[in-house]
Design an enzyme around this catalytic site. Structure first.
Site, PDB file in Angstrom:
ATOM      1  N   SER A 140      25.208 -52.025  14.606  1.00  0.00           N
ATOM      2  CA  SER A 140      24.083 -52.890  14.960  1.00  0.00           C
ATOM      3  C   SER A 140      24.559 -54.166  15.640  1.00  0.00           C
ATOM      4  O   SER A 140      23.756 -54.855  16.253  1.00  0.00           O
ATOM      5  CB  SER A 140      23.244 -53.218  13.729  1.00  0.00           C
ATOM      6  OG  SER A 140      24.055 -53.583  12.661  1.00  0.00           O
ATOM      7  N   HIS A 161      21.521 -46.601  18.182  1.00  0.00           N
ATOM      8  CA  HIS A 161      21.174 -47.564  17.136  1.00  0.00           C
ATOM      9  C   HIS A 161      19.822 -47.212  16.525  1.00  0.00           C
ATOM     10  O   HIS A 161      18.783 -47.419  17.145  1.00  0.00           O
ATOM     11  CB  HIS A 161      21.172 -48.989  17.726  1.00  0.00           C
ATOM     12  CG  HIS A 161      20.908 -50.053  16.722  1.00  0.00           C
ATOM     13  ND1 HIS A 161      20.143 -51.167  16.981  1.00  0.00           N
ATOM     14  CD2 HIS A 161      21.300 -50.168  15.432  1.00  0.00           C
ATOM     15  CE1 HIS A 161      20.083 -51.912  15.896  1.00  0.00           C
ATOM     16  NE2 HIS A 161      20.776 -51.329  14.950  1.00  0.00           N
ATOM     17  N   GLU A 173      17.764 -47.281  19.936  1.00  0.00           N
ATOM     18  CA  GLU A 173      18.323 -47.918  21.130  1.00  0.00           C
ATOM     19  C   GLU A 173      19.552 -47.106  21.534  1.00  0.00           C
ATOM     20  O   GLU A 173      20.480 -46.952  20.724  1.00  0.00           O
ATOM     21  CB  GLU A 173      18.750 -49.360  20.832  1.00  0.00           C
ATOM     22  CG  GLU A 173      17.591 -50.299  20.547  1.00  0.00           C
ATOM     23  CD  GLU A 173      18.042 -51.723  20.199  1.00  0.00           C
ATOM     24  OE1 GLU A 173      17.333 -52.665  20.554  1.00  0.00           O
ATOM     25  OE2 GLU A 173      19.107 -51.887  19.564  1.00  0.00           O
ATOM     26  N   ASN A 211      17.863 -56.761  17.959  1.00  0.00           N
ATOM     27  CA  ASN A 211      18.548 -57.760  17.134  1.00  0.00           C
ATOM     28  C   ASN A 211      18.808 -59.052  17.894  1.00  0.00           C
ATOM     29  O   ASN A 211      19.095 -60.081  17.298  1.00  0.00           O
ATOM     30  CB  ASN A 211      19.852 -57.199  16.580  1.00  0.00           C
ATOM     31  CG  ASN A 211      19.604 -56.406  15.306  1.00  0.00           C
ATOM     32  OD1 ASN A 211      18.600 -56.624  14.625  1.00  0.00           O
ATOM     33  ND2 ASN A 211      20.484 -55.472  15.005  1.00  0.00           N
TER      34      ASN A 211
HETATM   35  P1  NAI Z   1      26.121 -48.552   3.773  1.00  0.00           P
HETATM   36  O1  NAI Z   1      27.035 -49.533   3.129  1.00  0.00           O
HETATM   37  O2  NAI Z   1      24.856 -48.176   3.092  1.00  0.00           O
HETATM   38  O3  NAI Z   1      26.932 -47.178   4.043  1.00  0.00           O
HETATM   39  C1  NAI Z   1      28.183 -47.146   4.649  1.00  0.00           C
HETATM   40  C2  NAI Z   1      28.903 -45.887   4.154  1.00  0.00           C
HETATM   41  O4  NAI Z   1      30.078 -45.699   4.929  1.00  0.00           O
HETATM   42  C3  NAI Z   1      29.343 -45.974   2.691  1.00  0.00           C
HETATM   43  O5  NAI Z   1      28.833 -44.850   1.979  1.00  0.00           O
HETATM   44  C4  NAI Z   1      30.867 -45.944   2.764  1.00  0.00           C
HETATM   45  O6  NAI Z   1      31.468 -45.243   1.677  1.00  0.00           O
HETATM   46  C5  NAI Z   1      31.083 -45.197   4.066  1.00  0.00           C
HETATM   47  N1  NAI Z   1      32.388 -45.429   4.663  1.00  0.00           N
HETATM   48  C6  NAI Z   1      33.088 -46.592   4.749  1.00  0.00           C
HETATM   49  N2  NAI Z   1      34.258 -46.380   5.406  1.00  0.00           N
HETATM   50  C7  NAI Z   1      34.279 -45.058   5.762  1.00  0.00           C
HETATM   51  C8  NAI Z   1      35.201 -44.242   6.456  1.00  0.00           C
HETATM   52  N3  NAI Z   1      36.354 -44.745   6.924  1.00  0.00           N
HETATM   53  N4  NAI Z   1      34.898 -42.936   6.632  1.00  0.00           N
HETATM   54  C9  NAI Z   1      33.738 -42.419   6.157  1.00  0.00           C
HETATM   55  N5  NAI Z   1      32.831 -43.150   5.455  1.00  0.00           N
HETATM   56  C10 NAI Z   1      33.106 -44.450   5.274  1.00  0.00           C
HETATM   57  O7  NAI Z   1      25.858 -49.110   5.240  1.00  0.00           O
HETATM   58  P2  NAI Z   1      24.590 -48.872   6.184  1.00  0.00           P
HETATM   59  O8  NAI Z   1      23.583 -49.912   5.918  1.00  0.00           O
HETATM   60  O9  NAI Z   1      24.208 -47.448   6.136  1.00  0.00           O
HETATM   61  O10 NAI Z   1      25.214 -49.224   7.614  1.00  0.00           O
HETATM   62  C11 NAI Z   1      26.049 -48.329   8.293  1.00  0.00           C
HETATM   63  C12 NAI Z   1      26.114 -48.728   9.768  1.00  0.00           C
HETATM   64  O11 NAI Z   1      24.808 -48.711  10.314  1.00  0.00           O
HETATM   65  C13 NAI Z   1      26.683 -50.111  10.033  1.00  0.00           C
HETATM   66  O12 NAI Z   1      27.411 -50.070  11.237  1.00  0.00           O
HETATM   67  C14 NAI Z   1      25.429 -50.966  10.193  1.00  0.00           C
HETATM   68  O13 NAI Z   1      25.672 -52.099  10.997  1.00  0.00           O
HETATM   69  C15 NAI Z   1      24.512 -49.986  10.908  1.00  0.00           C
HETATM   70  N6  NAI Z   1      23.088 -50.235  10.763  1.00  0.00           N
HETATM   71  C16 NAI Z   1      22.559 -50.628   9.558  1.00  0.00           C
HETATM   72  C17 NAI Z   1      21.189 -50.840   9.437  1.00  0.00           C
HETATM   73  C18 NAI Z   1      20.594 -51.239   8.123  1.00  0.00           C
HETATM   74  O14 NAI Z   1      19.466 -51.768   8.128  1.00  0.00           O
HETATM   75  N7  NAI Z   1      21.243 -51.013   7.004  1.00  0.00           N
HETATM   76  C19 NAI Z   1      20.279 -50.669  10.580  1.00  0.00           C
HETATM   77  C20 NAI Z   1      20.931 -50.182  11.787  1.00  0.00           C
HETATM   78  C21 NAI Z   1      22.280 -50.014  11.863  1.00  0.00           C
END
Ligand code: NAI
Length: 426
Positions: A140, A161, A173, A211
């Site tokens: 993001s 995105h 996006e 964003n």
């Molecule tokens: P989250 O913390 O809920 O999930 C991230 C997951 O990635 C965790 O389960 C973790 O164990 C796993 N992980 C970490 N390192 C890893 C690796 N090397 N290999 C495989 N898995 C790994 O995070 P979330 O909120 O789902 O965000 C994920 C991405 O999406 C980020 O880049 C964030 O910026 C983006 N994003 C988040 C939004 C939101 O509202 N939460 C909206 C749009 C994009």
């Protein structure tokens, strides 16, 4: 069936995997944390159960979708699984995929928002997956080009995105990095559409569309609070009642999480050479430092321990200190926007917050971040804005918006309301 590898089974990864499985794609969901991929899959199962209970999905459709979902603990196992699915579809031939229908594999990364972690994953993916597989990141706030840096073939990397919650939010996006091939961007766009989403295209710039443009909504509200022009609940009420926004800026920050919102503001500010428009606000920094993160901690701008949220940050109604020209410009803007029955302070709140949003949208347009139609669509679908900011600005009148921005800029003295060319004096 086409297949997708989703890396990261957290909030976003699980949501994206659910969307894909429900739309008929085979899915491999991988997460590096022990048990996380299974937890992600269990979460999807629970979501589908709920849809069946509500009568929004048949038992059969639920079983079929779940049958398409498998999990993996390592990237190697996940890649093997996805290549197996790809070979099953193409009969072992390695074909470049021209459209989403013929593209047999796509990988979407949704792991923690850290450049070095994402880069390492993309380097491993490049080695593990055939060159025809498009590699997408759900970042993001990081640069897609920076994530693709160091790959032998960065042209296969794009941004996709999604918004949270991915199964419900209708927008994606699609981001072209510096090296992204147009076919890869098309595949991202067509895939998003095949999954029932509206796709907009954006350049690889800080905050992409949503964003970036939404920063004005939050930061201007914080400045109004910091300048003691009004209170949390009044600013929220004005933006909902006069602006038609579904949620006020403080309610939204509490919902998103003050820490998450601050991280995005800080990232955009740093990447925008610390321009005054994006300066994160000390009020928010202090709340985050105190652990007041919004709804998830029960306390943010509002307290959530009673039957209804109550304001929890003191705000004062201070001196408005408007010059005669600012007063005229604010009233002209409010009148043109159809605001009625509202005194000086309420008009000033409305005009300042909306001006910040409209100007940011126009600056993004001017810098070629996206087309006018895509900027408007993105803000309506990605953040539920009642109107697209550019169509709104044109309805109010670009010269009226420009006059208000110039008056605000003179008073601010730090160039943060410098009007975009769309609003320049004619
Ligand atoms: P989250 O913390 O809920 O999930 C991230 C997951 O990635 C965790 O389960 C973790 O164990 C796993 N992980 C970490 N390192 C890893 C690796 N090397 N290999 C495989 N898995 C790994 O995070 P979330 O909120 O789902 O965000 C994920 C991405 O999406 C980020 O880049 C964030 O910026 C983006 N994003 C988040 C939004 C939101 O509202 N939460 C909206 C749009 C994009």
């Amino acid at each position: 069936m086409p297949a997708v590898l989703v890396i990261g089974a957290g909030t976003m990864g699980a949501g994206i995997a659910q969307v894909a499985a429900m739309r008929g794609w085979d899915v491999v969901l991988q997460d590096a944390a022990p048990g996380a991929a299974e937890r992600g899959a269990a979460g999807i199962r629970a979501q589908l159960d709920r849809l069946v209970e509500k009568g929004k999905m048949t038992d059969e459709a639920r079983a079929t979708a779940l049958g398409r979902l498998r999990t993996a603990a390592t990237l190697e196992d996940a890649a093997e699984g996805i290549v197996g699915l790809q070979n099953r579809q193409t009969g072992g031939r390695s074909e470049p995929c021209a459209t989403a229908e013929t593209c047999s594999a796509l990988a979407i990364e949704a792991v923690v928002e850290r450049l070095e972690v994402k880069r390492e994953i993309f380097q491993r993916l490049e080695a593990l997956l055939p060159g025809s597989t498009v590699l997408a990141t759900n970042t993001s706030s990081l640069s897609v080009s920076a994530i693709a840096e160091g790959l032998r073939d960065p042209s296969r990397v794009i941004g996709m995105h999604f918004f949270n919650p991915a199964p419900l939010m209708p927008l994606v996006e699609v981001i072209a990095g510096r090296a992204s091939a147009s076919e890869a961007v098309s595949i991202g766009t067509e895939t998003a559409r095949a999954w029932g989403k509206t796709a907009v295209r954006a350049k690889d710039t800080p905050g992409f569309i949503v964003n970036r443009v939404a920063r004005g909504y939050y930061l201007e509200a914080l400045r109004l609070l910091g300048e003691e022009i009004s209170t949390v609940e009044k600013i929220d009420r004005v933006m909902k009642e006069l602006g038609g926004f579904r949620m006020g800026p403080f309610e939204l920050m509490d919902l998103v999480g003050l820490d998450v919102n601050l991280a995005v503001s800080t990232s955009v500010w740093e990447q925008m050479n610390r321009h005054a428009r994006f300066t994160p606000h000390d009020i928010q920094r202090n709340l985050v430092a105190e652990g007041r993160l919004g709804r998830k901690t029960g306390l943010g701008f509002y307290a959530y321990d009673g039957p209804t949220p109550t304001p929890a940050v003191p705000g004062r109604k201070g001196d408005l200190a408007m010059s005669a020209e600012m007063q005229r410009a604010v009233h002209a803007f409010a009148d043109a926007a159809g605001v009625e029955d509202c005194h000086d302070a309420c008009r000033l709140i409305f005009v300042r917050v909306l001006c910040a949003v409209l100007n940011e949208a126009a600056l993004a347009l001017e810098e070629g971040v996206a087309s006018e139609a895509d900027i408007d669509t993105a803000m309506k679908l990605g953040t539920n804005y009642p109107h697209g900011p550019l169509e709104w600005a044109r309805r109010i009148g670009t010269s009226v918006v420009g006059r208000a921005l110039r008056a605000l800029n003179t008073a601010a003295g730090d160039d943060r309301y410098r009007p975009a060319k769309l609003f320049a004096a004619t």
